[in-house]
Design a protein around this motif. Structure first.
Motif, PDB file in Angstrom:
ATOM      1  N   GLN A  16      -4.798   8.214  -9.802  1.00  0.00           N
ATOM      2  CA  GLN A  16      -5.398   6.893  -9.322  1.00  0.00           C
ATOM      3  C   GLN A  16      -6.652   6.698  -9.643  1.00  0.00           C
ATOM      4  O   GLN A  16      -7.404   5.784  -9.780  1.00  0.00           O
ATOM      5  N   LYS A  38       7.597   1.923  -4.919  1.00  0.00           N
ATOM      6  CA  LYS A  38       6.387   1.011  -4.895  1.00  0.00           C
ATOM      7  C   LYS A  38       5.272   1.138  -3.877  1.00  0.00           C
ATOM      8  O   LYS A  38       5.441   1.280  -2.807  1.00  0.00           O
ATOM      9  N   ASP A  39       4.065   1.141  -4.431  1.00  0.00           N
ATOM     10  CA  ASP A  39       2.815   1.076  -3.762  1.00  0.00           C
ATOM     11  C   ASP A  39       2.813  -0.042  -2.596  1.00  0.00           C
ATOM     12  O   ASP A  39       3.273  -1.248  -2.831  1.00  0.00           O
ATOM     13  N   SER A  40       2.373   0.280  -1.553  1.00  0.00           N
ATOM     14  CA  SER A  40       1.852  -0.499  -0.524  1.00  0.00           C
ATOM     15  C   SER A  40       3.022  -1.179   0.174  1.00  0.00           C
ATOM     16  O   SER A  40       3.087  -2.213   0.767  1.00  0.00           O
ATOM     17  N   ASP A  71       3.888   2.419 -10.694  1.00  0.00           N
ATOM     18  CA  ASP A  71       2.831   1.488 -10.684  1.00  0.00           C
ATOM     19  C   ASP A  71       1.877   1.905 -11.513  1.00  0.00           C
ATOM     20  O   ASP A  71       1.672   2.910 -11.872  1.00  0.00           O
ATOM     21  N   SER A  72       0.738   1.060 -11.680  1.00  0.00           N
ATOM     22  CA  SER A  72      -0.407   1.154 -12.521  1.00  0.00           C
ATOM     23  C   SER A  72      -1.440   1.947 -11.692  1.00  0.00           C
ATOM     24  O   SER A  72      -1.380   2.446 -10.544  1.00  0.00           O
ATOM     25  N   ASN A  74      -4.497   1.164 -11.238  1.00  0.00           N
ATOM     26  CA  ASN A  74      -5.280   0.314 -10.464  1.00  0.00           C
ATOM     27  C   ASN A  74      -4.580   0.040  -9.194  1.00  0.00           C
ATOM     28  O   ASN A  74      -5.106   0.113  -8.075  1.00  0.00           O
ATOM     29  N   SER A  75      -3.206  -0.015  -9.026  1.00  0.00           N
ATOM     30  CA  SER A  75      -2.392  -0.174  -8.130  1.00  0.00           C
ATOM     31  C   SER A  75      -2.514   1.067  -7.153  1.00  0.00           C
ATOM     32  O   SER A  75      -2.785   0.973  -6.061  1.00  0.00           O
ATOM     33  N   HIS A  76      -2.485   2.498  -7.820  1.00  0.00           N
ATOM     34  CA  HIS A  76      -2.462   3.600  -6.962  1.00  0.00           C
ATOM     35  C   HIS A  76      -3.936   3.589  -6.419  1.00  0.00           C
ATOM     36  O   HIS A  76      -4.106   4.308  -5.312  1.00  0.00           O
ATOM     37  N   ARG A  78      -6.027   1.390  -5.208  1.00  0.00           N
ATOM     38  CA  ARG A  78      -6.029   0.378  -4.269  1.00  0.00           C
ATOM     39  C   ARG A  78      -5.190   1.047  -3.144  1.00  0.00           C
ATOM     40  O   ARG A  78      -5.807   1.144  -1.908  1.00  0.00           O
ATOM     41  N   PHE A  79      -3.988   1.590  -3.467  1.00  0.00           N
ATOM     42  CA  PHE A  79      -3.113   2.080  -2.293  1.00  0.00           C
ATOM     43  C   PHE A  79      -3.857   3.347  -1.894  1.00  0.00           C
ATOM     44  O   PHE A  79      -3.888   3.621  -0.592  1.00  0.00           O
ATOM     45  N   THR A  93       4.115   4.327 -15.832  1.00  0.00           N
ATOM     46  CA  THR A  93       4.100   3.078 -16.299  1.00  0.00           C
ATOM     47  C   THR A  93       5.299   2.525 -16.917  1.00  0.00           C
ATOM     48  O   THR A  93       6.112   1.747 -16.894  1.00  0.00           O
TER      49      THR A  93
END
Length: 154
Positions: A16, A38-40, A71-72, A74-76, A78-79, A93
């Motif tokens: 991340q 999937k994140d979140s 997930d990307s 960036n997604s990681h 945020r999570f 990815t």
């Protein structure tokens, strides 16, 4: 899906923070490698928070936790920030690592059929071999099962 006793496929993925994580760097430690869809999402958040809450206990017995999804970075990020996650989330990815570990499978998600990650955890021993496989994980109580398995390796 990999089986107990098999060599865990080596990989390098970004976490991340955008740092490269190499599985081989963890030789000598037990690795809890968990794959999640999937994140979140509710189940994945509950699972990640369970690993967060038990991370100190896992570290006390010489284990490191690595979470993997498609997930990307960036997604990681945020999570991990939102839930104060204290372990690496790895961005696969292209699905190459998920394929190597046999966790990409046909499944139905939200009424749609397609290929996705089946929630799976591998415990990898100090020599880089699969010591335990938890296929089709149910989140409730899972981290306790993992902790018991890791303690058996210490």
């Amino acid at each position: 899906m990999l089986e107990v006793g098999m060599e865990a496929p080596d990989f390098t993925l970004e976490d991340q923070s955008g740092e490269s994580v190499h599985l081989a760097d963890y030789r000598g430690k037990v690795v809890v490698l968990y794959f999640y869809p999937k994140d979140s999402t509710p189940g994945c958040t509950k699972e990640a928070c369970s690993f967060r809450d038990e991370n100190a206990a896992l570290a006390d017995v010489g284990a490191v936790v690595l979470g993997v999804s498609r997930d990307s970075v960036n997604s990681h990020q945020r999570f991990a920030d939102k839930y104060n996650l204290n372990f690496s989330l790895l961005a696969d990815t292209d699905g190459e690592v998920c394929s190597a570990y046999g966790v990409l499978q046909e499944k139905t998600m939200f009424g749609k059929t397609g290929v996705g990650i089946v929630r799976t955890t591998y415990v990898i021993d100090q020599q880089g071999k699969v010591a335990k496989v938890f296929p089709k994980v149910k989140v409730d109580g899972h981290v306790d099962e993992v902790l018991t398995s890791v303690r058996e390796l210490s």
